[in-house]
Write an enzyme that holds these catalytic residues in place. Structure first.
Site, PDB file in Angstrom:
ATOM      1  N   LYS A   1       0.831  -1.204   0.000  1.00  0.00           N
ATOM      2  CA  LYS A   1       0.000   0.000   0.000  1.00  0.00           C
ATOM      3  C   LYS A   1       0.867   1.255   0.000  1.00  0.00           C
ATOM      4  O   LYS A   1       2.020   1.247   0.439  1.00  0.00           O
ATOM      5  CB  LYS A   1      -0.922  -0.001   1.211  1.00  0.00           C
TER       6      LYS A   1
ATOM      7  N   LYS B   1       0.487   5.605   0.783  1.00  0.00           N
ATOM      8  CA  LYS B   1      -0.389   6.615   1.374  1.00  0.00           C
ATOM      9  C   LYS B   1       0.162   8.015   1.146  1.00  0.00           C
ATOM     10  O   LYS B   1       1.358   8.251   1.323  1.00  0.00           O
ATOM     11  CB  LYS B   1      -0.559   6.353   2.876  1.00  0.00           C
TER      12      LYS B   1
END
Length: 579
Positions: free
Chosen positions: A213, A215
């Site tokens: 992921k 961010k």
């Protein structure tokens, strides 16, 4: 696209799954259509994360269902993609209706400034996601190995700068959206394009997307409410005379780690320079590309950007970025952060509009006896002509309230027993938690469900020692993955096993310093016992303006953590004199 040092034979199972998924299609359609089970296949469960949903089960019921020889009580968490945390009253009502119809009669504000639905069963999953899209929102890339929901300072209308920052959050979010058609084929019944799936279907991500992921967050000093140093790519808006000059660029933040594995650790991002607004998208894209090409695709525990940087160096990263850009970033501009919590209560802007930020502990919106919060906010949405803004600290701003509507909204809040922020202590207002049990499969201990009682006990101690009105950040997570950003909280409880937590102390009040492990595997009673003399010591011996996190370092309870790789370092025990 993967760096040539990473041989295909060493790729993790997840990398091979992504590569063979036909751009996130897998066999999701077939799994959803299977009436025999409430679950999907293991591979499809992993791919569903890219579509914005996690398969879970009710862990409170596991033992009994096993005894009855039943499969686990499977359900799905569905997360909305909502850059900057902004939604209209119409969207609020649509999401509220979906929560009542398909979820567990609640909405939850997350630490990524968006909504989650919980306990959606498989037969309702498609209707829920389709309904979110009908509200002109989406769930794609709310989870998975892609850029997630872009967060920014929560109230864009208190100055012209806030509006610009929010627009940049939306532009970044749109820029990094996956291009695969799989999402619309599966959830909105769009027809699949006949033929092969060319690489251009994902011109940025490619068929294996990112290693983990990613961010992005934008902060607007003096507020660090989005914890900019915890982001893979953090942007600090720099202004002069109410004009946005550009952004300081910060890379390599991340909270997650694994207990007893010191090669994993939280890390705060490094500021590598300054860019003008017209340079931002090019810089952001190349930061993502560096992680795409050099991130670890063999070991997912080492796959975040923070490890990509630390396995080489920050100087290497800056040189690689400059080479790709063809130019170097300018030196960073000075800035100052005051705090990483929210501002609460009523405030009026220069145009005459009112804004109200409410304290919603753990971000949970539901009706309970004597406090029909969800109903009250629904009634407000029916008359509100502004918008709603979620914060990364799980609170809610009812924004852009017309002066004429303010008395009606105040009356609805009172009618539905919605407490105003001044009814809570500062430590209660600033507290954050993850969901944890019973639905999160990673949870080792309670978090959201234990927080109210723990805060009540902590408040009593603070009042007794004379700290009733003091702000101390407290965050609780049920596991070390760090969803509630615990490692930049002055007091943090991180689940170790059922009923036991590691206690961390010493983070910076503005989110500029990591905390440090103080005691391991404590019960809630133990934590209160351990904290009581420390809080009393702080109340008696603190210096003027000294925050709790700074005090525990000065007093010798924990060492200052200057870099992520120092997070687990152990020092000889020091004797602390408590006056």
């Amino acid at each position: 696209m993967t760096h040539n040092l990473q041989q295909k034979s060493k790729l993790s199972a997840e990398e091979k799954l992504k590569e063979g998924s036909r751009y996130l299609r897998g066999t999701i359609k077939e799994s959803l259509a299977d009436p025999v089970t409430g679950s999907v296949t293991g591979d499809d469960a992993k791919l569903l994360k890219f579509h914005g949903t996690y398969q879970q089960d009710d862990r409170d019921l596991r033992t009994e269902r096993m005894r009855q020889k039943l499969e686990p009580a499977y359900s799905f968490m569905v997360r909305v993609r909502m850059p900057g945390g902004v939604c209209t009253p119409t969207q609020w009502l649509q999401l509220d209706e979906l929560a009542l119809k398909y979820a567990n009669n609640s909405l939850r504000i997350t630490t990524r400034q968006t909504f989650q639905f919980h306990s959606v069963v498989k037969r309702h999953l498609k209707s829920t996601i389709a309904g979110i899209n009908q509200a002109l929102l989406s769930t794609i890339a709310a989870c998975g190995d892609v850029n997630r929901n872009v967060v920014c300072h929560n109230n864009p209308y208190l100055s012209p700068l806030h509006g610009e920052v929010y627009e940049w959050a939306k532009r970044l979010s749109d820029h990094f959206l996956p291009k695969t058609h799989a999402y619309h084929e599966i959830w909105m019944d769009k027809e699949q394009v006949v033929g092969t799936f060319p690489e251009k279907e994902e011109p940025l991500y490619g068929e294996t997307y990112l290693p983990r992921k990613f961010k992005i967050g934008i902060a607007l000093p003096p507020s660090n409410d989005i914890d900019v140093f915890s982001q893979d790519l953090g942007l600090i808006a720099i202004a002069k005379n109410e004009r946005l000059e550009g952004f300081n660029v910060c890379v390599g933040g991340g909270m997650g780690m694994t207990h007893s594995e010191p090669i994993t650790y939280p890390r705060l991002g490094d500021i590598i320079g300054f860019c003008t607004p017209d340079q931002l998208l090019e810089i952001a894209e190349n930061v993502v590309k560096i992680q795409r090409d050099f991130g670890n695709r063999s070991d997912r525990k080492q796959a975040r950007l923070k490890y990509t940087i630390d396995s080489r160096s920050i100087d290497w990263f800056k040189a690689e970025l400059a080479q790709r850009l063809g130019w170097a970033l300018l030196p960073a501009h000075p800035f100052y952060f005051e705090r990483n919590s929210d501002s609460f209560g009523w405030v009026q802007d220069t145009r005459g509009y009112w804004h109200l930020t409410l304290c919603l502990l753990s971000g949970r919106i539901r009706d309970i006896p004597d406090q029909p919060l969800m109903t009250g906010l629904r009634e407000i949405a029916k008359i509100h002509r502004g918008d709603f803004r979620l914060t990364t600290n799980q609170n809610l701003t009812i924004a852009n309230i017309f002066k004429a509507d303010k008395p009606r909204i105040e009356a609805l809040l009172e009618q539905h027993c919605v407490p105003t922020p001044d009814q809570f202590s500062a430590v209660w207002r600033d507290a954050v938690s993850c969901v944890a049990l019973p639905t999160c499969g990673l949870a080792m201990a309670e978090s959201e469900r234990m927080l109210p009682e723990f805060l009540t006990r902590l408040e009593a101690v603070m009042a007794k020692v004379g700290l009733a009105n003091d702000s101390i950040t407290v965050r609780v997570t049920g596991c070390p993955n760090g969803c509630a950003r615990p490692y930049i909280s002055e007091i943090a409880l991180v689940g170790k096993s059922l009923g036991h937590y590691n206690l961390y102390l010493g983070a910076g009040f503005a989110g500029e310093r990591l905390n440090k492990l103080y005691r391991e595997s404590l019960t809630e009673d133990d934590i209160i016992t351990v904290l009581t003399p420390i809080l009393a010591h702080y109340a008696q011996d603190r210096q003027k303006g000294e925050h709790f996190g700074d005090f525990v370092i000065r007093a010798g309870y924990v060492d200052e953590v200057k870099a992520g790789r120092e997070f687990h370092s152990i020092r000889p025990e020091k004797t602390v004199q408590i006056a």
